[in-house]
Design a protein around this motif. Structure first.
Motif, PDB file in Angstrom:
ATOM      1  N   VAL A   1       5.097  13.549-100.459  1.00 34.42           N
ATOM      2  CA  VAL A   1       6.434  13.527 -99.830  1.00 34.42           C
ATOM      3  C   VAL A   1       6.985  14.036-101.301  1.00 34.42           C
ATOM      4  CG1 VAL A   1       8.023  13.753 -97.617  1.00 34.42           C
ATOM      5  CG2 VAL A   1       4.928  13.563 -97.834  1.00 34.42           C
ATOM      6  N   ARG A   2       7.277  13.065-101.871  1.00 33.39           N
ATOM      7  CA  ARG A   2       9.248  12.883-102.691  1.00 33.39           C
ATOM      8  C   ARG A   2       8.099  13.661-104.466  1.00 33.39           C
ATOM      9  NH1 ARG A   2      11.883   8.013-102.607  1.00 33.39           N
ATOM     10  NH2 ARG A   2      13.901   9.584-104.114  1.00 33.39           N
ATOM     11  N   ARG A   3       7.152  13.797-104.345  1.00 36.14           N
ATOM     12  CA  ARG A   3       6.460  14.374-106.199  1.00 36.14           C
ATOM     13  C   ARG A   3       7.011  16.193-106.761  1.00 36.14           C
ATOM     14  NH1 ARG A   3       0.791  10.947-107.085  1.00 36.14           N
ATOM     15  NH2 ARG A   3       1.470   8.802-106.417  1.00 36.14           N
ATOM     16  N   PRO A   4       6.709  16.236-107.420  1.00 32.91           N
ATOM     17  CA  PRO A   4       6.901  17.856-108.033  1.00 32.91           C
ATOM     18  C   PRO A   4       5.470  17.789-107.950  1.00 32.91           C
ATOM     19  CG  PRO A   4       7.983  15.804-109.503  1.00 32.91           C
ATOM     20  CD  PRO A   4       7.307  15.196-108.842  1.00 32.91           C
ATOM     21  N   GLN A   5       6.060  19.338-107.381  1.00 30.85           N
ATOM     22  CA  GLN A   5       4.436  19.854-107.360  1.00 30.85           C
ATOM     23  C   GLN A   5       3.964  19.475-105.810  1.00 30.85           C
ATOM     24  OE1 GLN A   5       2.124  19.689-111.693  1.00 30.85           O
ATOM     25  NE2 GLN A   5       4.000  20.996-112.010  1.00 30.85           N
ATOM     26  N   ASN A   6       4.449  19.239-105.087  1.00 26.86           N
ATOM     27  CA  ASN A   6       3.508  19.314-104.338  1.00 26.86           C
ATOM     28  C   ASN A   6       3.760  20.079-102.757  1.00 26.86           C
ATOM     29  OD1 ASN A   6       6.145  19.794-102.909  1.00 26.86           O
ATOM     30  ND2 ASN A   6       6.385  17.265-102.421  1.00 26.86           N
ATOM     31  N   GLU A   7       3.928  21.714-103.231  1.00 27.55           N
ATOM     32  CA  GLU A   7       3.898  22.413-102.114  1.00 27.55           C
ATOM     33  C   GLU A   7       1.970  23.043-101.705  1.00 27.55           C
ATOM     34  OE1 GLU A   7       4.624  22.416-105.953  1.00 27.55           O
ATOM     35  OE2 GLU A   7       7.142  22.789-105.292  1.00 27.55           O
ATOM     36  N   GLY A   8       1.788  23.662-100.716  1.00 29.91           N
ATOM     37  CA  GLY A   8       0.645  24.048-100.392  1.00 29.91           C
ATOM     38  C   GLY A   8      -0.399  23.742-100.808  1.00 29.91           C
ATOM     39  N   LEU A   9      -0.446  22.817-100.076  1.00 28.61           N
ATOM     40  CA  LEU A   9      -1.054  21.220 -99.777  1.00 28.61           C
ATOM     41  C   LEU A   9      -1.633  21.826 -98.669  1.00 28.61           C
ATOM     42  CD1 LEU A   9       0.653  18.232-101.002  1.00 28.61           C
ATOM     43  CD2 LEU A   9      -0.658  19.881-102.052  1.00 28.61           C
ATOM     44  N   PHE A  10      -3.344  21.480 -98.094  1.00 27.28           N
ATOM     45  CA  PHE A  10      -4.233  21.788 -97.432  1.00 27.28           C
ATOM     46  C   PHE A  10      -3.426  20.916 -96.161  1.00 27.28           C
ATOM     47  CE2 PHE A  10      -7.423  20.339 -94.444  1.00 27.28           C
ATOM     48  CZ  PHE A  10      -7.874  21.800 -93.750  1.00 27.28           C
ATOM     49  N   SER A  11      -3.146  21.133 -95.171  1.00 23.17           N
ATOM     50  CA  SER A  11      -2.258  19.812 -94.063  1.00 23.17           C
ATOM     51  C   SER A  11      -2.539  20.037 -92.479  1.00 23.17           C
ATOM     52  CB  SER A  11      -0.766  20.306 -94.391  1.00 23.17           C
ATOM     53  OG  SER A  11      -0.684  21.761 -93.702  1.00 23.17           O
ATOM     54  N   LEU A  12      -2.231  19.040 -92.000  1.00 21.79           N
ATOM     55  CA  LEU A  12      -3.072  19.395 -90.412  1.00 21.79           C
ATOM     56  C   LEU A  12      -1.839  20.482 -89.554  1.00 21.79           C
ATOM     57  CD1 LEU A  12      -3.911  17.766 -87.936  1.00 21.79           C
ATOM     58  CD2 LEU A  12      -1.948  16.912 -87.714  1.00 21.79           C
ATOM     59  N   GLY A  13      -0.880  20.797 -90.105  1.00 23.34           N
ATOM     60  CA  GLY A  13       0.308  22.535 -89.973  1.00 23.34           C
ATOM     61  C   GLY A  13      -0.643  23.172 -90.685  1.00 23.34           C
ATOM     62  N   ARG A  14      -1.475  23.264 -91.322  1.00 23.69           N
ATOM     63  CA  ARG A  14      -2.403  24.361 -91.486  1.00 23.69           C
ATOM     64  C   ARG A  14      -3.103  24.644 -91.068  1.00 23.69           C
ATOM     65  NH1 ARG A  14       0.668  26.787 -96.424  1.00 23.69           N
ATOM     66  NH2 ARG A  14       1.407  25.095 -97.695  1.00 23.69           N
ATOM     67  N   VAL A  15      -4.300  24.245 -90.623  1.00 19.62           N
ATOM     68  CA  VAL A  15      -4.926  24.248 -89.675  1.00 19.62           C
ATOM     69  C   VAL A  15      -4.549  25.034 -88.597  1.00 19.62           C
ATOM     70  CG1 VAL A  15      -7.230  22.949 -88.901  1.00 19.62           C
ATOM     71  CG2 VAL A  15      -6.547  22.611 -90.814  1.00 19.62           C
ATOM     72  N   PHE A  16      -3.297  23.960 -87.957  1.00 13.98           N
ATOM     73  CA  PHE A  16      -2.942  24.811 -86.616  1.00 13.98           C
ATOM     74  C   PHE A  16      -2.597  26.386 -86.703  1.00 13.98           C
ATOM     75  CE2 PHE A  16      -2.489  19.955 -85.142  1.00 13.98           C
ATOM     76  CZ  PHE A  16      -4.079  20.123 -83.950  1.00 13.98           C
ATOM     77  N   ASP A  17      -1.749  26.181 -87.932  1.00 12.98           N
ATOM     78  CA  ASP A  17      -1.745  27.732 -88.478  1.00 12.98           C
ATOM     79  C   ASP A  17      -2.668  28.707 -88.204  1.00 12.98           C
ATOM     80  OD1 ASP A  17       0.826  27.161 -88.257  1.00 12.98           O
ATOM     81  OD2 ASP A  17       1.236  26.765 -90.557  1.00 12.98           O
ATOM     82  N   GLN A  18      -3.772  28.465 -89.287  1.00 14.38           N
ATOM     83  CA  GLN A  18      -4.916  29.075 -88.502  1.00 14.38           C
ATOM     84  C   GLN A  18      -5.880  29.831 -88.035  1.00 14.38           C
ATOM     85  OE1 GLN A  18      -7.807  26.884 -91.829  1.00 14.38           O
ATOM     86  NE2 GLN A  18      -6.168  27.355 -93.257  1.00 14.38           N
ATOM     87  N   LYS A  19      -5.365  27.951 -86.412  1.00 10.88           N
ATOM     88  CA  LYS A  19      -5.945  28.803 -85.406  1.00 10.88           C
ATOM     89  C   LYS A  19      -4.895  29.416 -84.555  1.00 10.88           C
ATOM     90  CE  LYS A  19      -9.347  26.243 -85.616  1.00 10.88           C
ATOM     91  NZ  LYS A  19     -11.529  26.407 -85.246  1.00 10.88           N
ATOM     92  N   GLY A  20      -3.798  29.738 -85.019  1.00 11.89           N
ATOM     93  CA  GLY A  20      -2.584  30.545 -84.558  1.00 11.89           C
ATOM     94  C   GLY A  20      -1.684  30.207 -83.712  1.00 11.89           C
ATOM     95  N   TYR A  21      -1.719  28.582 -83.927  1.00  6.26           N
ATOM     96  CA  TYR A  21      -0.281  27.781 -83.383  1.00  6.26           C
ATOM     97  C   TYR A  21       0.985  28.205 -84.641  1.00  6.26           C
ATOM     98  CZ  TYR A  21      -3.926  24.732 -81.269  1.00  6.26           C
ATOM     99  OH  TYR A  21      -4.647  23.832 -79.868  1.00  6.26           O
ATOM    100  N   GLU A  22       1.934  27.800 -83.929  1.00  9.84           N
ATOM    101  CA  GLU A  22       3.390  27.214 -84.775  1.00  9.84           C
ATOM    102  C   GLU A  22       3.302  26.176 -84.828  1.00  9.84           C
ATOM    103  OE1 GLU A  22       7.574  29.504 -85.393  1.00  9.84           O
ATOM    104  OE2 GLU A  22       6.816  28.770 -82.988  1.00  9.84           O
ATOM    105  N   SER A  23       2.972  25.520 -86.861  1.00 12.47           N
ATOM    106  CA  SER A  23       3.583  24.136 -86.525  1.00 12.47           C
ATOM    107  C   SER A  23       5.059  23.733 -86.794  1.00 12.47           C
ATOM    108  CB  SER A  23       2.679  24.117 -87.429  1.00 12.47           C
ATOM    109  OG  SER A  23       1.318  24.525 -87.282  1.00 12.47           O
ATOM    110  N   LYS A  24       5.168  22.864 -86.436  1.00 17.93           N
ATOM    111  CA  LYS A  24       7.096  22.819 -86.297  1.00 17.93           C
ATOM    112  C   LYS A  24       7.359  21.181 -86.975  1.00 17.93           C
ATOM    113  CE  LYS A  24       8.550  26.312 -83.504  1.00 17.93           C
ATOM    114  NZ  LYS A  24       9.660  26.317 -82.248  1.00 17.93           N
ATOM    115  N   PHE A  25       8.333  21.062 -88.097  1.00 22.77           N
ATOM    116  CA  PHE A  25       8.261  19.570 -87.678  1.00 22.77           C
ATOM    117  C   PHE A  25       9.453  18.438 -87.948  1.00 22.77           C
ATOM    118  CE2 PHE A  25      10.751  16.122 -91.130  1.00 22.77           C
ATOM    119  CZ  PHE A  25       9.884  15.183 -90.460  1.00 22.77           C
ATOM    120  N   ILE A  26       9.599  18.456 -86.897  1.00 24.37           N
ATOM    121  CA  ILE A  26      11.424  18.725 -86.024  1.00 24.37           C
ATOM    122  C   ILE A  26      11.962  17.316 -86.201  1.00 24.37           C
ATOM    123  CG2 ILE A  26      12.669  18.842 -84.118  1.00 24.37           C
ATOM    124  CD1 ILE A  26      10.204  20.203 -82.762  1.00 24.37           C
ATOM    125  N   TYR A  27      13.285  16.847 -86.879  1.00 26.19           N
ATOM    126  CA  TYR A  27      13.589  15.892 -87.520  1.00 26.19           C
ATOM    127  C   TYR A  27      14.913  15.610 -87.069  1.00 26.19           C
ATOM    128  CZ  TYR A  27      14.429  12.531 -91.240  1.00 26.19           C
ATOM    129  OH  TYR A  27      15.170  11.149 -91.515  1.00 26.19           O
TER     130      TYR A  27
END
Length: 643
Positions: free
Chosen positions: A353-379
């Motif tokens: 989470v804190r490292r450089p070049q951590n963009e575009g990773l395969f994530s749980l949010g991306r799986v849901f996005d592929q299924k037509g969901y809207e993924s949100k991180f609420i902090y």
């Protein structure tokens, strides 16, 4: 140069800017001497070829010069801002002597520290050294017990005095201000330009020119490496931990990661990408994942606590699918968020989470996005903290933080964030916004109230704010209970899966290096119209939660996760990962394997109740398994295969 007429011409030929050259010369001389001494110390492991020696000293000198540019910044600022008339005062000369004494002592102390660090790790400063700056109490205690600190400091003070005495004539001649402030400002701009070039164009990879690790390390500069380690937040697994050939590791991980519902998408030996096929109709349910700050399992009455501080969670546990043998991967929020979002074992050093070049990773949010969901991180706090906002915003989630809450809607806030009840009010609004748009929602909510200083709105619970950890736990429990109760009146409730889990435990201190009882966390999956109350008692890692949720929804997808769907995994294959920045733990078959820097591995029988651990004879099979998981995870991230 416009000479000052109040000084003889010969003296005016030198000026205060020469002090920077003197300081840089001292630093470079000590750096070169340190490099030579460490080279002699490591002679048995160095390949003494012409190219290695040439690169070692030429590249090493380059890093020494870059480090000198950084190191002299305070002196340059002082020269720039000090009034010209001060330099004409006799007393000011002694101020300059004092400045040199302070910085020279620091350089000498650094040289000794480099020797000590090299003696232990055969390496320049790295993330371990950065980590030591965090755990100063333990480190200072260890140094006091291991070395004659009093004698060393006395010797360094004597050496400092001697060096300042030798340099005294040069310092005295240069302690003259021959430039006006305007002229100094032009030179300051040039200096800042050099610093910016160093910052943006130079990194510590230039020294990686040889196949010999010792040579590459010696070509670095200790202080610069410390700075680079702080910037990069990474401790390279391949360099510091026990390993096996990469081809062997990936052959083994492909065997261990394969499950009945999965098949590899290709024959790439370095890929773990699999096609997951779950039978049955996909359940397009909303998913609300609540990761609770510092919620140890032993806070819950369900796990034996008698303080009655989690009445709502204990009530929900009786109505939920309750996981009783789940272990967090680390000891910090960012480590838990890493496990819950990208489902990977904890790689050494800082969280991804804190490292450089951590963009575009395969994530749980991306799986849901592929299924037509809207993924949100609420902090409930500000997203910039710990790089959380950047990480989630660049890995398939929409970031929603405290900036979305109007001041009038905040009942209470502290340095970490708004009160959890206000966070859940925000989450409810965000969930409804997405549901009303016609999309299902995946909302990952991160709480903050269960954190020192343990403050929250008054009159919510029977423990006053700012009393103790138990009060903060009970308040968070209250906020979660209120959120669930209010959600039951919403039209989207019946089609929602509520997942409640901790990011990590409240404390990681124990009798052992990795006290396993300090990593046990609760997990509840609540969906009364879909999931019947039950208990899952199999060993499980935090990285398994993502695949398990997707499995409960009958989702078929292509996965790069290291986690298992626990319901599809054959009995006997369970394992868990626990870690600090340096120690990497692997739990399997009631055995704990710990991998440490210096390529050390140990086998233990852990006590899952009190956290103690008994050292046993090395379990070579489980050690190789542990190496395989951690080595391949580190390789995947380093080589951008998680994207």
């Amino acid at each position: 140069m416009i000479p000052d007429k109040r000084f003889p011409a010969k003296k005016a030929e030198q000026n205060s800017l020469y002090l920077v050259a003197i300081m840089a010369a001292v630093l470079i001389s000590l750096s070169v001497l340190t490099r030579i001494i460490l080279l002699l110390k490591s002679a048995g492991g160095v390949d003494f070829t012409f190219l290695n020696l040439l690169g070692l000293f030429v590249i090493g000198l380059f890093y020494d010069l870059v480090n000198a540019a950084y190191f002299t910044l305070p002196l340059v600022l002082y020269i720039w801002l000090t009034p010209r008339k001060w330099w004409q005062k006799r007393w000011h000369r002694f101020v300059v002597y004092g400045i040199f004494a302070f910085f020279i002592f620091g350089l000498l102390f650094n040289a000794v520290s480099e020797w000590v660090f090299w003696d232990e790790f055969s390496s320049r400063f790295n993330f371990i050294a950065v980590d030591y700056l965090v755990y100063t109490n333990e480190v200072i205690g260890n140094i006091q017990q291991s070395y004659p600190v009093g004698i060393i400091v006395t010797a360094l003070l004597a050496a400092t005095a001697a060096l300042v005495y030798v340099l005294k004539p040069a310092i005295k001649n240069a302690a003259v201000q021959a430039y006006s402030f305007k002229q100094r400002s032009f030179r300051m701009l040039a200096y800042v330009a050099v610093l910016l070039l160093c910052f943006f164009l130079v990194n510590n990879k230039i020294r990686q020119f040889s196949d010999n690790t010792y040579v590459n390390e010696l070509a670095g500069n200790g202080l610069y490496e410390l700075f680079a380690a702080y910037r990069n937040n990474e401790l390279d697994y391949a360099q510091f931990y026990q390993k096996i050939p990469d081809q062997t590791a990936f052959k083994k991980i492909r065997e261990m990661i394969k499950t009945p519902e999965s098949s590899f998408v290709d024959n790439n030996p370095f890929s773990i990408e699999r096609k997951i096929v779950n039978a049955g109709k996909e359940k397009r349910m909303n998913v609300v994942l609540i990761s609770v700050e510092s919620l140890s399992a032993d806070f819950l009455g369900t796990f034996g606590n008698t303080q009655h501080i989690t009445p709502n969670l204990d009530s929900l546990a009786g109505q939920s699918l309750l996981f009783t043998n789940l272990y967090a991967t680390g000891t910090r929020t960012v480590r838990g968020l890493e496990a819950l979002s990208i489902c990977t074992p904890p790689t050494p050093g800082q969280s991804i989470v804190r490292r450089p070049q951590n963009e575009g990773l395969f994530s749980l949010g991306r799986v849901f996005d592929q299924k037509g969901y809207e993924s949100k991180f609420i902090y409930g706090g500000y997203g910039y903290f710990d790089n959380m906002g950047y990480f989630f915003a660049n890995n398939g989630y929409k970031l929603v933080d405290r900036t979305e809450i109007k001041k009038k809607d905040i009942d209470y806030e502290n340095i970490w964030g708004v009160a959890d009840e206000n966070l859940f009010t925000l989450a409810t609004k965000e969930i409804e916004k997405t549901v009303k748009s016609g999309k299902p929602v995946f909302a990952h909510i991160m709480t903050t109230s269960n954190h020192r200083p343990f403050t929250y709105p008054e009159k919510r619970i029977d423990i006053p704010s700012h009393t103790n950890r138990e009060g903060a736990v009970k308040y968070t429990d209250y906020a979660i209970g209120r959120f669930i109760k209010e959600a039951q009146n919403k039209p989207w409730f019946k089609n929602t899966l509520f997942v409640i889990v901790a990011d990590h435990c409240a404390s990681s201190a124990g009798k052992a290096d990795l006290p396993v009882n300090k990593y046990k966390i609760p997990l509840l999956i609540f969906a009364p119209n879909v999931i019947k109350p039950a208990r899952m008692e199999r060993l499980m890692s935090q990285i398994d939660l993502g695949p398990t949720i997707l499995g409960l929804l009958n989702f078929s997808y292509q996965s790069k996760f290291f986690g298992y769907d626990i319901f599809k995994l054959e009995p006997g294959r369970e394992r868990a990962f626990v870690s600090t920045y340096q120690s990497l733990g692997y739990i399997r078959k009631d055995t704990l394997i710990i991998l440490r820097p210096q390529r050390i591995s140990d086998s233990f029988v852990p006590n899952f109740t009190d956290g103690s651990a008994k050292l046993i004879q090395p379990d070579n099979q489980l050690t190789e398994e542990a190496i395989t998981w951690y080595q391949t995870a580190s390789y995947q991230f380093k080589n951008k295969l998680m994207k």
